[in-house]
Write an enzyme that holds these catalytic residues in place. Structure first.
Site, PDB file in Angstrom:
ATOM      1  N   LYS A 177       0.862  -1.182   0.000  1.00 51.80           N
ATOM      2  CA  LYS A 177       0.000   0.000   0.000  1.00 51.80           C
ATOM      3  C   LYS A 177       0.888   1.216   0.000  1.00 51.80           C
ATOM      4  O   LYS A 177       1.826   1.314   0.794  1.00 51.80           O
ATOM      5  CB  LYS A 177      -0.883  -0.006   1.263  1.00 51.80           C
ATOM      6  CG  LYS A 177      -1.829   1.182   1.337  1.00 51.80           C
ATOM      7  CD  LYS A 177      -3.113   0.907   0.598  1.00 51.80           C
ATOM      8  CE  LYS A 177      -3.902   2.168   0.300  1.00 51.80           C
ATOM      9  NZ  LYS A 177      -3.453   2.878  -0.950  1.00 51.80           N
TER      10      LYS A 177
ATOM     11  N   GLN B 120       7.233   4.010   3.912  1.00 57.60           N
ATOM     12  CA  GLN B 120       5.823   3.607   3.907  1.00 57.60           C
ATOM     13  C   GLN B 120       5.591   2.328   4.719  1.00 57.60           C
ATOM     14  O   GLN B 120       4.555   2.180   5.365  1.00 57.60           O
ATOM     15  CB  GLN B 120       5.363   3.401   2.453  1.00 57.60           C
ATOM     16  CG  GLN B 120       3.855   3.393   2.263  1.00 57.60           C
ATOM     17  CD  GLN B 120       3.264   4.783   2.165  1.00 57.60           C
ATOM     18  OE1 GLN B 120       3.799   5.639   1.493  1.00 57.60           O
ATOM     19  NE2 GLN B 120       2.153   5.011   2.849  1.00 57.60           N
TER      20      GLN B 120
ATOM     21  N   LYS C 239       5.397   3.456   8.313  1.00 54.98           N
ATOM     22  CA  LYS C 239       4.220   4.317   8.484  1.00 54.98           C
ATOM     23  C   LYS C 239       2.953   3.469   8.537  1.00 54.98           C
ATOM     24  O   LYS C 239       2.104   3.632   9.416  1.00 54.98           O
ATOM     25  CB  LYS C 239       4.150   5.293   7.299  1.00 54.98           C
ATOM     26  CG  LYS C 239       2.979   6.245   7.346  1.00 54.98           C
ATOM     27  CD  LYS C 239       2.756   6.974   6.017  1.00 54.98           C
ATOM     28  CE  LYS C 239       4.018   7.563   5.429  1.00 54.98           C
ATOM     29  NZ  LYS C 239       3.728   8.501   4.315  1.00 54.98           N
TER      30      LYS C 239
ATOM     31  N   LYS D  62       5.385   1.751  -3.104  1.00 55.98           N
ATOM     32  CA  LYS D  62       5.336   3.109  -3.656  1.00 55.98           C
ATOM     33  C   LYS D  62       5.599   3.025  -5.149  1.00 55.98           C
ATOM     34  O   LYS D  62       6.243   2.086  -5.616  1.00 55.98           O
ATOM     35  CB  LYS D  62       6.422   3.987  -3.015  1.00 55.98           C
ATOM     36  CG  LYS D  62       6.145   5.467  -3.112  1.00 55.98           C
ATOM     37  CD  LYS D  62       5.230   5.926  -1.994  1.00 55.98           C
ATOM     38  CE  LYS D  62       4.736   7.335  -2.186  1.00 55.98           C
ATOM     39  NZ  LYS D  62       4.010   7.815  -0.983  1.00 55.98           N
TER      40      LYS D  62
ATOM     41  N   GLY E 119      -2.733   8.242  -4.276  1.00 52.24           N
ATOM     42  CA  GLY E 119      -2.091   9.451  -4.771  1.00 52.24           C
ATOM     43  C   GLY E 119      -0.836   9.828  -3.988  1.00 52.24           C
ATOM     44  O   GLY E 119      -0.545   9.273  -2.933  1.00 52.24           O
ATOM     45  N   ASP E 120      -0.104  10.756  -4.541  1.00 48.64           N
ATOM     46  CA  ASP E 120       1.050  11.394  -3.884  1.00 48.64           C
ATOM     47  C   ASP E 120       1.274  12.674  -4.694  1.00 48.64           C
ATOM     48  O   ASP E 120       0.327  13.155  -5.364  1.00 48.64           O
ATOM     49  CB  ASP E 120       2.271  10.462  -3.888  1.00 48.64           C
ATOM     50  CG  ASP E 120       3.382  10.939  -2.929  1.00 48.64           C
ATOM     51  OD1 ASP E 120       3.300  10.650  -1.726  1.00 48.64           O
ATOM     52  OD2 ASP E 120       4.327  11.616  -3.381  1.00 48.64           O
TER      53      ASP E 120
ATOM     54  N   THR F 185      -4.633  13.588   5.173  1.00 49.04           N
ATOM     55  CA  THR F 185      -3.220  13.729   5.557  1.00 49.04           C
ATOM     56  C   THR F 185      -3.006  15.027   6.333  1.00 49.04           C
ATOM     57  O   THR F 185      -2.379  15.046   7.397  1.00 49.04           O
ATOM     58  CB  THR F 185      -2.308  13.670   4.316  1.00 49.04           C
ATOM     59  OG1 THR F 185      -2.685  12.543   3.533  1.00 49.04           O
ATOM     60  CG2 THR F 185      -0.855  13.555   4.715  1.00 49.04           C
TER      61      THR F 185
ATOM     62  N   ASN G  63      -2.313  19.140  -1.836  1.00 55.97           N
ATOM     63  CA  ASN G  63      -3.333  18.465  -1.032  1.00 55.97           C
ATOM     64  C   ASN G  63      -3.006  18.493   0.470  1.00 55.97           C
ATOM     65  O   ASN G  63      -3.842  18.883   1.288  1.00 55.97           O
ATOM     66  CB  ASN G  63      -3.467  17.012  -1.526  1.00 55.97           C
ATOM     67  CG  ASN G  63      -4.369  16.191  -0.640  1.00 55.97           C
ATOM     68  OD1 ASN G  63      -3.915  15.496   0.256  1.00 55.97           O
ATOM     69  ND2 ASN G  63      -5.665  16.298  -0.848  1.00 55.97           N
TER      70      ASN G  63
ATOM     71  N   SER H 193      -6.900   5.770   3.733  1.00 60.00           N
ATOM     72  CA  SER H 193      -6.954   4.856   2.590  1.00 60.00           C
ATOM     73  C   SER H 193      -7.358   3.464   3.052  1.00 60.00           C
ATOM     74  O   SER H 193      -8.155   2.779   2.404  1.00 60.00           O
ATOM     75  CB  SER H 193      -5.585   4.771   1.904  1.00 60.00           C
ATOM     76  OG  SER H 193      -5.374   5.863   1.041  1.00 60.00           O
TER      77      SER H 193
END
Ligand code: NDP
Ligand code: 2IT
Length: 444
Positions: free
Chosen positions: A89, A110, A113, A125, A164-165, A208, A239, A376
């Site tokens: 993820k 990630q 996290k 990622k 997204g990123d 976020t 964002n 998410s």
């Protein structure tokens, strides 16, 4: 040479030239020293060797045709880093700077996290060196369709779930999802950040930034303080930055500055977010427009100067290595009390040292910006269960996840004799769950 030093040396030798990946690995592994000392069995099963090596790296060609009929070729990446605790993820980044080192540092971060969220998601990622800036909707759509025409075979709702990123927002997720569905004939929860009309979750857009501010709110509350009357500097105008600013304002803070990659806005009476959102979310225009529309606001070309603005709380929300030692020293000199990372790895290793030495409360990205991926995972739970929660329900879950992460990293730091070192606390708390799952699953 001790175990950690040996692995760090191997990471550098086996992955030459990957500066960002080396940086993230250094930060993480250094703080795991006390863990591997307590648990010598980890070395026997080569746990760190496996932890720093992605399970799979997918690299592909993304050809597409622009509005004038010219053919372009970009690189596509998906790093499936660690699936010990759940399907891979993590977001997709579309930015011209994207390379394997950047995707690998993001993937490594990630893993930890996602573990910190307490939810069952592994780490991955991806992205491309495609630059969406200045491209028409049609060009972005054709790029996304071409990207997904390769990516679809590597992902799935129980395998790997991108989101997204930087450069990938609701428009891009929509085009990517449309192409996945067309190829696979499956309306599946294979991407998160979907629109509300096709499987998305309320609060994912805000998550976020809101989550970041919820964590800072908790850190303040634990010190008998609040956002009320605080001066806040936020970097970025995308964002994460916009919704961090929105939540901070709603808690009584004065957000005085924001930037995009061209320059920064200083509006000492407080950023007017309705103007900022119109410029950034609707018009996709440059931030300097803000100073044209809002009397009294100043525009300064270049980004660095933003860190010279005196503030109580700094929220870097743009990109990696925005704050170096000199910027950190400027913030400290001007009295910053809390730095919380909305972006991934926005502070250099030297910058972190400056903050920690000065006693600044430093909340690292993998904890502070985990609200996005946590939401998410809530989106995945809703699509899996064919459910749709209200804004208040999702927001309450997000807030409790952020508060839990704060206390888990605080406790992990204390347990290892490192009270107040949230970098170590976050790395240790995130790692212990991964290590346990990896040991249980054997040598894989
Ligand atoms: P967006 O694309 O929405 O916004 C990115 C913002 O940062 C833009 O204002 C952009 O300016 C600016 N920026 C990007 N690169 C640079 C640079 N090299 N120098 C200066 N400014 C730059 O991305 P997000 O808000 O989604 O992401 C921001 C950060 O937050 C990233 O580090 C991302 O990894 C992280 N993050 C995002 C999550 C999410 O859910 N979206 C979750 C957790 C972390 P310009 O438009 O001029 O390029
Ligand atoms: O860095 C991140 O955590 C993200 N870009 C969000 C990832 C996700 O899967 O929601």
């Amino acid at each position: 040479m001790d175990y950690v030093e040996r692995i760090l040396e191997e990471v550098k030798r086996k992955n030459p030239g990957e500066a960002e990946f080396h940086q993230a690995a250094t930060e993480i592994l250094e703080s795991l020293k006390p863990v591997v000392e307590r648990r010598p069995e980890y070395e026997k099963v080569a746990l760190l060797e496996r932890f720093v090596e992605p399970e799979r790296v997918v690299l592909f060609r993304v050809p597409w045709v622009d509005d004038k009929g010219m053919v372009h070729v970009n690189k596509g990446y998906r790093v499936q880093f660690n699936s010990a605790i759940g399907p891979y993820k993590g977001g997709l980044r579309f930015h011209p700077s994207v390379n394997l080192s950047i995707i690998k540092f993001l993937g490594l971060e990630q893993i930890l996290k996602n573990s910190l969220t307490g939810l069952p998601i592994g780490g991955g990622k991806g992205g491309s060196d495609f630059d969406p800036k200045g491209r028409s909707d049609g060009e972005v759509m054709r790029f996304c369709q071409s990207f997904m025409t390769e990516l679809y075979r590597h992902i799935g709702q129980d395998t790997d779930v991108p989101a997204g990123d930087i450069g990938v927002g609701s428009r891009e997720i929509g085009y990517l999802f449309g192409q996945y569905k067309r190829i696979c004939s499956e309306h599946a929860g294979v991407l998160t950040g979907r629109g509300l009309s096709y499987g998305g979750s309320l609060v994912r857009t805000e998550a976020t930034g809101y989550g970041l501010v919820y964590m800072v709110e908790e850190a303040l509350a634990c010190r008998g303080d609040s956002f009320e009357g605080k001066t806040v500097v936020v970097s970025g105008a995308g964002n994460v930055a916009i919704y961090a600013a929105e939540k901070a304002q709603s808690l009584g803070a004065n957000v005085v500055a924001m930037y995009d990659s061209d320059g920064y806005i200083y509006d000492k009476r407080g950023i007017d977010l309705s103007v900022m959102k119109k410029i950034k979310e609707q018009e996709r225009a440059r931030i300097k427009e803000y100073a044209v529309r809002v009397p009294g606001a100043e525009y300064h070309a270049g980004c660095k100067g933003i860190w010279n603005i005196p503030c109580d709380i700094a929220l870097p929300c743009a990109t990696q290595n925005e704050i170096d030692a000199a910027s950190a020293a400027a913030l400290v000199k001007n009295g910053v009390k809390i730095v919380a990372e909305g972006a991934n790895m926005p502070t250099t290793l030297e910058g972190i040292e400056v903050f920690q030495r000065a006693g600044v409360v430093f909340l690292p990205a993998k904890a502070a910006n985990a609200g996005g991926v946590a939401t998410s995972a809530l989106e995945m739970a809703q699509s899996g269960g064919r459910l749709f929660w209200t804004f208040e329900q999702v927001d309450a879950k997000l807030k409790s996840i952020m508060v839990n992460i704060y206390h888990n990293m605080d406790e992990a730091a204390r347990e290892y004799g490192l009270k107040g070192d949230y970098v170590a606390g976050a790395n240790i708390a995130g790692f212990l769950k991964i290590a346990d799952a990896m040991v249980a699953q054997g040598i894989v």
